[in-house]
Design a protein around this motif. Sequence first.
Motif, mmCIF file in Angstrom:
data_model
loop_
_atom_site.group_PDB
_atom_site.id
_atom_site.type_symbol
_atom_site.label_atom_id
_atom_site.label_comp_id
_atom_site.label_asym_id
_atom_site.label_seq_id
_atom_site.Cartn_x
_atom_site.Cartn_y
_atom_site.Cartn_z
ATOM 1 N N GLN A 46 0.827 -1.203 0.000
ATOM 2 C CA GLN A 46 0.000 0.000 0.000
ATOM 3 C C GLN A 46 0.863 1.255 0.000
ATOM 4 O O GLN A 46 0.584 2.218 -0.733
ATOM 5 C CB GLN A 46 -0.929 -0.004 1.214
ATOM 6 N N MET A 47 1.920 1.259 0.813
ATOM 7 C CA MET A 47 2.814 2.413 0.851
ATOM 8 C C MET A 47 3.472 2.655 -0.499
ATOM 9 O O MET A 47 3.637 3.807 -0.922
ATOM 10 C CB MET A 47 3.898 2.197 1.910
ATOM 11 N N SER A 48 3.869 1.561 -1.155
ATOM 12 C CA SER A 48 4.604 1.704 -2.408
ATOM 13 C C SER A 48 3.776 2.364 -3.499
ATOM 14 O O SER A 48 4.332 2.915 -4.452
ATOM 15 C CB SER A 48 5.093 0.335 -2.883
ATOM 16 N N GLY A 49 2.450 2.322 -3.371
ATOM 17 C CA GLY A 49 1.603 2.947 -4.377
ATOM 18 C C GLY A 49 0.917 4.202 -3.899
ATOM 19 O O GLY A 49 -0.027 4.677 -4.558
ATOM 20 N N SER A 50 1.362 4.760 -2.761
ATOM 21 C CA SER A 50 0.693 5.917 -2.174
ATOM 22 C C SER A 50 1.698 7.019 -1.869
ATOM 23 O O SER A 50 2.878 6.763 -1.663
ATOM 24 C CB SER A 50 -0.032 5.526 -0.877
ATOM 25 N N ASP A 51 1.184 8.243 -1.828
ATOM 26 C CA ASP A 51 1.976 9.377 -1.346
ATOM 27 C C ASP A 51 1.952 9.322 0.174
ATOM 28 O O ASP A 51 0.943 9.666 0.803
ATOM 29 C CB ASP A 51 1.365 10.681 -1.863
ATOM 30 N N TRP A 52 3.064 8.902 0.777
ATOM 31 C CA TRP A 52 3.061 8.575 2.204
ATOM 32 C C TRP A 52 4.302 9.161 2.880
ATOM 33 O O TRP A 52 5.270 8.467 3.141
ATOM 34 C CB TRP A 52 3.037 7.060 2.371
ATOM 35 N N PRO A 53 4.288 10.445 3.201
ATOM 36 C CA PRO A 53 5.425 11.020 3.945
ATOM 37 C C PRO A 53 5.503 10.447 5.346
ATOM 38 O O PRO A 53 4.502 9.980 5.899
ATOM 39 C CB PRO A 53 5.116 12.521 3.956
ATOM 40 N N PHE A 263 13.748 7.349 6.646
ATOM 41 C CA PHE A 263 13.931 8.010 7.943
ATOM 42 C C PHE A 263 14.981 9.113 7.944
ATOM 43 O O PHE A 263 15.177 9.764 8.967
ATOM 44 C CB PHE A 263 14.300 6.960 9.002
ATOM 45 N N GLN A 264 15.674 9.298 6.850
ATOM 46 C CA GLN A 264 16.669 10.353 6.765
ATOM 47 C C GLN A 264 16.524 11.057 5.423
ATOM 48 O O GLN A 264 16.232 10.423 4.416
ATOM 49 C CB GLN A 264 18.102 9.790 6.895
ATOM 50 N N GLY A 265 16.752 12.307 5.384
ATOM 51 C CA GLY A 265 16.711 13.013 4.109
ATOM 52 C C GLY A 265 15.296 13.201 3.605
ATOM 53 O O GLY A 265 14.602 14.149 3.965
ATOM 54 N N GLN A 266 14.823 12.272 2.764
ATOM 55 C CA GLN A 266 13.514 12.428 2.125
ATOM 56 C C GLN A 266 12.354 12.209 3.090
ATOM 57 O O GLN A 266 11.293 12.803 2.927
ATOM 58 C CB GLN A 266 13.382 11.438 0.959
ATOM 59 N N ASN A 267 12.530 11.317 4.070
ATOM 60 C CA ASN A 267 11.445 10.965 5.004
ATOM 61 C C ASN A 267 10.182 10.557 4.239
ATOM 62 O O ASN A 267 9.066 10.991 4.551
ATOM 63 C CB ASN A 267 11.130 12.127 5.948
ATOM 64 N N ASP A 268 10.366 9.699 3.242
ATOM 65 C CA ASP A 268 9.271 9.309 2.352
ATOM 66 C C ASP A 268 9.071 7.800 2.432
ATOM 67 O O ASP A 268 9.858 7.024 1.871
ATOM 68 C CB ASP A 268 9.600 9.736 0.916
ATOM 69 N N LEU A 269 8.032 7.385 3.128
ATOM 70 C CA LEU A 269 7.756 5.958 3.265
ATOM 71 C C LEU A 269 7.241 5.356 1.961
ATOM 72 O O LEU A 269 7.403 4.156 1.725
ATOM 73 C CB LEU A 269 6.733 5.727 4.379
ATOM 74 N N GLY A 270 6.639 6.161 1.107
ATOM 75 C CA GLY A 270 6.134 5.653 -0.158
ATOM 76 C C GLY A 270 7.251 5.202 -1.080
ATOM 77 O O GLY A 270 7.223 4.094 -1.626
ATOM 78 N N VAL A 271 8.249 6.057 -1.267
ATOM 79 C CA VAL A 271 9.388 5.695 -2.120
ATOM 80 C C VAL A 271 10.169 4.543 -1.488
ATOM 81 O O VAL A 271 10.612 3.622 -2.187
ATOM 82 C CB VAL A 271 10.298 6.915 -2.345
ATOM 83 N N ALA A 272 10.347 4.579 -0.170
ATOM 84 C CA ALA A 272 11.034 3.482 0.515
ATOM 85 C C ALA A 272 10.269 2.171 0.344
ATOM 86 O O ALA A 272 10.870 1.112 0.154
ATOM 87 C CB ALA A 272 11.193 3.805 1.995
ATOM 88 N N GLY A 273 8.925 2.230 0.411
ATOM 89 C CA GLY A 273 8.121 1.033 0.192
ATOM 90 C C GLY A 273 8.269 0.502 -1.226
ATOM 91 O O GLY A 273 8.341 -0.715 -1.443
#
Length: 300
Positions: A46-53, A263-273
């Motif tokens: 779900q995170m990988s397909g969502s905008d999730w900061p 968790f560092q820099g971008q703080n973007d769970l979506g891209v990390a997912g």
Amino acid sequence: MSTILRGVGRVTPARRRAALTGWLFALPTALFVLLLFGLPLLLVLQMSGSDWPLLGGNQGWNMPENYVDAVGNRFFWASIGFTLKYTVLTTVILLALSLGLAMLVQESTRWKGLLRTSFLVPSALGLASASLLFYVLYSPIAGPFADLMKAWGFTFLGTPDGALWSTIFLIVWRYAGFYMLLMLVGLQGIPDDVYEAARIDGASRWQTFRSITIPLLRPTLALTTVLCVTGSLLAFEQFYILTKGGPDNSTITVVQLIYSIAFQGQNDLGVAGALSVIVLLALVVVNIAQIRAFGRKAED
């Protein structure tokens, strides 16, 4: 005959109770897998397909933007190249050394117990603890080689190659005993009659090793290779503690990149997912390819 067939196909109360008992025994493991693997996997998808900061929560569907951003990250290809390089070196060294240690322990009689214990002791130490231990060992300030490093002008972690080989040395020290144990189990499963027949036929030690030990050890080699490759592709603790991705971002692994994006820099769970899903798919493909490769060799 028809009466017998009806009796065979009938679900008796005893069979029903046995099936229910089996499901009850399997239920704790099924719940464990569902809670600790199934649900997190669904969340990552779900995170990988969502905008999730990191601090903003789910902001809605944005497929496939996260995957494009993950592949377009400036460290994406560099981290893949370094992870593959580290995986190949670690796997080759670990498997060769662990097989050699297993054969040494198997043939040794007088010192067998001491050797087994000596090789297995590092395996009892957690990877994070071992990494902290080697971080102090490699330290140019507090380490036991600090004076020597100052006199000779070198550091264990100060150059890209030095950081890589210093980390590989840590992993080999930590895991060689564990893989030795797996190899030893495989070697002990080879019948002595096969070796006796080879000696009677006049086969040399190298011929016996190449034509008997390696083919009959193939299932164990397949298991150890899959474990070693998977662990190396998911390397994180050792590099995070020892190098922090340095020097000059030369030791960033794929999992480190995921952590950094989340968790560092971008703080973007979506891209990390999205990057996590890519790594998972790559692991599945690599493991299937390894298992099939060893299976074809066994059939040959």
